[in-house]
Design a protein around this motif. Structure first.
Motif, PDB file in Angstrom:
ATOM      1  N   LYS A  72       0.830  -1.199   0.000  1.00  0.00           N
ATOM      2  CA  LYS A  72       0.000   0.000   0.000  1.00  0.00           C
ATOM      3  C   LYS A  72       0.869   1.254   0.000  1.00  0.00           C
ATOM      4  CE  LYS A  72      -0.439   0.200   5.005  1.00  0.00           C
ATOM      5  NZ  LYS A  72      -1.327   0.326   6.133  1.00  0.00           N
ATOM      6  N   LEU A  73       0.255   2.360  -0.434  1.00  0.00           N
ATOM      7  CA  LEU A  73       0.914   3.660  -0.466  1.00  0.00           C
ATOM      8  C   LEU A  73       0.117   4.630   0.399  1.00  0.00           C
ATOM      9  CD1 LEU A  73       1.597   3.818  -4.297  1.00  0.00           C
ATOM     10  CD2 LEU A  73       3.292   3.416  -2.483  1.00  0.00           C
ATOM     11  N   THR A  74       0.809   5.343   1.268  1.00  0.00           N
ATOM     12  CA  THR A  74       0.200   6.337   2.139  1.00  0.00           C
ATOM     13  C   THR A  74       0.773   7.700   1.789  1.00  0.00           C
ATOM     14  OG1 THR A  74       0.024   4.694   3.904  1.00  0.00           O
ATOM     15  CG2 THR A  74      -0.148   7.006   4.560  1.00  0.00           C
ATOM     16  N   SER A  75      -0.086   8.692   1.674  1.00  0.00           N
ATOM     17  CA  SER A  75       0.365  10.039   1.326  1.00  0.00           C
ATOM     18  C   SER A  75       1.113  10.686   2.484  1.00  0.00           C
ATOM     19  CB  SER A  75      -0.830  10.916   0.952  1.00  0.00           C
ATOM     20  OG  SER A  75      -0.404  12.250   0.749  1.00  0.00           O
ATOM     21  N   LEU A  76       2.254  11.305   2.159  1.00  0.00           N
ATOM     22  CA  LEU A  76       3.002  12.109   3.119  1.00  0.00           C
ATOM     23  C   LEU A  76       2.882  13.596   2.784  1.00  0.00           C
ATOM     24  CD1 LEU A  76       6.268   9.979   3.334  1.00  0.00           C
ATOM     25  CD2 LEU A  76       4.375  10.028   4.961  1.00  0.00           C
ATOM     26  N   GLY A  77       2.119  13.923   1.726  1.00  0.00           N
ATOM     27  CA  GLY A  77       1.963  15.303   1.304  1.00  0.00           C
ATOM     28  C   GLY A  77       2.921  15.648   0.178  1.00  0.00           C
ATOM     29  N   TYR A  83       5.233  14.707  -4.918  1.00  0.00           N
ATOM     30  CA  TYR A  83       4.277  14.006  -4.061  1.00  0.00           C
ATOM     31  C   TYR A  83       5.061  12.941  -3.318  1.00  0.00           C
ATOM     32  CZ  TYR A  83       0.525  16.214  -6.647  1.00  0.00           C
ATOM     33  OH  TYR A  83      -0.310  17.128  -7.200  1.00  0.00           O
ATOM     34  N   ARG A  84       4.945  12.928  -1.999  1.00  0.00           N
ATOM     35  CA  ARG A  84       5.695  11.969  -1.194  1.00  0.00           C
ATOM     36  C   ARG A  84       4.746  10.873  -0.715  1.00  0.00           C
ATOM     37  NH1 ARG A  84      10.954  14.600  -1.350  1.00  0.00           N
ATOM     38  NH2 ARG A  84      11.631  13.063   0.147  1.00  0.00           N
ATOM     39  N   LEU A  85       5.152   9.644  -0.929  1.00  0.00           N
ATOM     40  CA  LEU A  85       4.336   8.481  -0.580  1.00  0.00           C
ATOM     41  C   LEU A  85       5.153   7.507   0.251  1.00  0.00           C
ATOM     42  CD1 LEU A  85       3.042   7.913  -4.202  1.00  0.00           C
ATOM     43  CD2 LEU A  85       1.680   8.858  -2.317  1.00  0.00           C
ATOM     44  N   ARG A  86       4.546   6.980   1.303  1.00  0.00           N
ATOM     45  CA  ARG A  86       5.165   5.914   2.087  1.00  0.00           C
ATOM     46  C   ARG A  86       4.739   4.600   1.466  1.00  0.00           C
ATOM     47  NH1 ARG A  86       8.313   5.453   6.715  1.00  0.00           N
ATOM     48  NH2 ARG A  86       7.545   7.532   6.858  1.00  0.00           N
ATOM     49  N   GLU A  87       5.701   3.762   1.110  1.00  0.00           N
ATOM     50  CA  GLU A  87       5.434   2.448   0.536  1.00  0.00           C
ATOM     51  C   GLU A  87       5.593   1.405   1.633  1.00  0.00           C
ATOM     52  OE1 GLU A  87       7.096   0.535  -3.399  1.00  0.00           O
ATOM     53  OE2 GLU A  87       8.583   0.391  -1.794  1.00  0.00           O
TER      54      GLU A  87
END
Length: 132
Positions: A72-77, A83-87
């Motif tokens: 899953k990918l979570t937005s970091l803003g 766009y920064r995403l946590r994988e």
């Protein structure tokens, strides 16, 4: 062969990660396909599916078909024009790193690029094309 050495995984797992300062911005709703270019490995596929979301929300999924890894990918803003995403990988953990950050940026038109970061260090570069 997995795209991350055991030593790299240990170093990343033991690092204290803090996300970059970010501004509030929605992640673009898109589906992408592309190639990951990582030192020491031939290019391999990546598939990213994102929906609109705010920082802190799960906003999509990532898949590495050759390694049978996905997560899953979570937005970091947004920070530094990306766009920064946590994988977070939850399938294929024995073949792929469990957690990283993806910095996604538009190159031109439907072409996008990304840098995969492990800790705060660039780990791989990604070229993407919008598929939908």
């Amino acid at each position: 062969e997995a795209p991350l050495s055991t030593d790299q995984a240990k170093n990343f797992s033991n690092s204290s990660y803090s996300p970059p300062e970010s501004i509030q911005a929605p992640v673009p709703h898109r589906e992408w396909g592309g190639k990951v270019n990582q030192s020491g490995y031939p290019p391999y596929s990546i598939q990213i599916n994102l929906k609109h979301c705010s920082p802190g929300q799960v906003c999509g999924s990532v898949n590495y078909p050759e390694f049978q890894c996905s997560g899953k990918l979570t937005s970091l803003g947004v920070a530094n024009g990306a766009y920064r995403l946590r994988e977070n990988i939850n399938k294929g953990l024995d073949r792929c790193i469990a957690e990283s950050e993806i910095a996604l940026r538009q190159i031109e038109g439907s072409s996008w690029g990304a840098t995969i970061l492990v800790g705060d260090q660039p780990y791989a570069e990604v070229s993407l094309k919008k598929t939908r």
